[in-house]
Structures are given as C-alpha cells and as structure tokens.
Design a protein around this motif. Structure first.
Motif, PDB file in Angstrom:
ATOM      1  N   CYS A  63       0.811  -1.223   0.026  1.00 42.58           N
ATOM      2  CA  CYS A  63       0.102   0.003   0.077  1.00 42.58           C
ATOM      3  C   CYS A  63       0.898   1.440  -0.061  1.00 42.58           C
ATOM      4  N   ALA A  64       2.165   1.277   0.078  1.00 48.74           N
ATOM      5  CA  ALA A  64       2.940   2.083  -0.152  1.00 48.74           C
ATOM      6  C   ALA A  64       3.248   2.884  -1.483  1.00 48.74           C
ATOM      7  N   ILE A  65       1.770   3.169  -2.268  1.00 50.71           N
ATOM      8  CA  ILE A  65       1.830   3.672  -3.434  1.00 50.71           C
ATOM      9  C   ILE A  65       1.313   5.047  -3.285  1.00 50.71           C
ATOM     10  N   HIS A  66       0.934   5.508  -4.186  1.00 51.62           N
ATOM     11  CA  HIS A  66       0.213   6.896  -4.656  1.00 51.62           C
ATOM     12  C   HIS A  66       0.580   7.997  -3.591  1.00 51.62           C
ATOM     13  N   GLU A  67      -0.574   8.441  -2.664  1.00 50.73           N
ATOM     14  CA  GLU A  67      -0.110   9.302  -1.590  1.00 50.73           C
ATOM     15  C   GLU A  67       0.818   8.910  -0.592  1.00 50.73           C
ATOM     16  N   TRP A  68       0.968   7.534  -0.580  1.00 47.78           N
ATOM     17  CA  TRP A  68       2.052   7.008   0.381  1.00 47.78           C
ATOM     18  C   TRP A  68       3.248   6.511  -0.317  1.00 47.78           C
TER      19      TRP A  68
END
Length: 124
Positions: A63-68
């Motif tokens: 989940c370390a994608i887009h805004e993260w």
C-alpha cells in the motif's frame, strides 16, 4: 511470506481480512503501519480520519503507493498498540482502518478492535 499467500489474503473480503488481522497480530504480537516523517493517515467518505494498520510488513508495503509513495512499513508492538495507540486514537476521534488493500478495509471503533484483540489473546 509467499506471493501466493499475500495475493490470496489481500483479495479476501474486508471482514475476512479483519479476522486474519486479529489472528496474525495476536500470533506475532505486532501491528504494522506506514511511516515517512509521520504515520500514514487516510479518511472515510465523510472526511473523518482513519489510521491504517496491517498484520504483516508485506501487506503494508503493498500500500506504499500513490499518496503513500515513499512510506515504509514500521512495526508497532502489540502491547503498546493496545495500551497507548488505541486510547490515543479514541481520544483524537480517529478510527482504525484494518488491512487496507488499495480498495477497501474494515473500519471500526477502537474499543471493538481492542476487545477483539484481547479476546484472541486470551486463546494463547
């Protein structure tokens, strides 16, 4: 963890991922969040803050994608999570978002999460 297990568990419905979270967190006595100069936070459809948590580093890392993007998984000791994090979140009006998979998560009240974790820990 094997890629097949990661994919299979990530594709479960949110309530099943929540059950998996409770069991794994109790087993390993750790919770995972995403961190980069502060913890990753999201919000519900009403704009209320949510704090995402995962049972294993590998799930958080997905989940370390887009805004993260640039955030890294960071471990939280389960005792600290139950005794400090959950009461602090409750006081701040932040609900936990359990096992976000880039689509959805189980969102619940902090006291429900605490009771479920304590009930599972009693099985050990």
């Amino acid at each position: 963890m094997k890629n097949e297990e990661i994919k299979a568990v990530s594709n479960l419905p949110a309530p099943k991922r929540y059950e998996y979270f409770i069991k794994k967190v109790a087993d390993f006595e750790e919770v995972w969040g995403l961190f980069e100069d502060g913890w990753a936070i999201s919000e519900d459809e009403n704009g209320s803050p949510l704090f995402p948590f995962w049972p294993k580093k590998e799930f958080a890392n997905l989940c370390a994608i887009h805004e993260w993007n640039g955030y890294r998984p960071k471990k939280i000791d389960l005792e600290e999570f139950i005794e400090e994090w959950l009461p602090g979140m409750d006081a701040d009006g932040i609900r936990p978002s359990i096992f976000w998979n880039n689509t959805d998560s189980a969102v619940l009240e902090t006291h429900t999460l605490k009771l479920d974790l304590e009930e599972e820990l009693n099985n050990y």
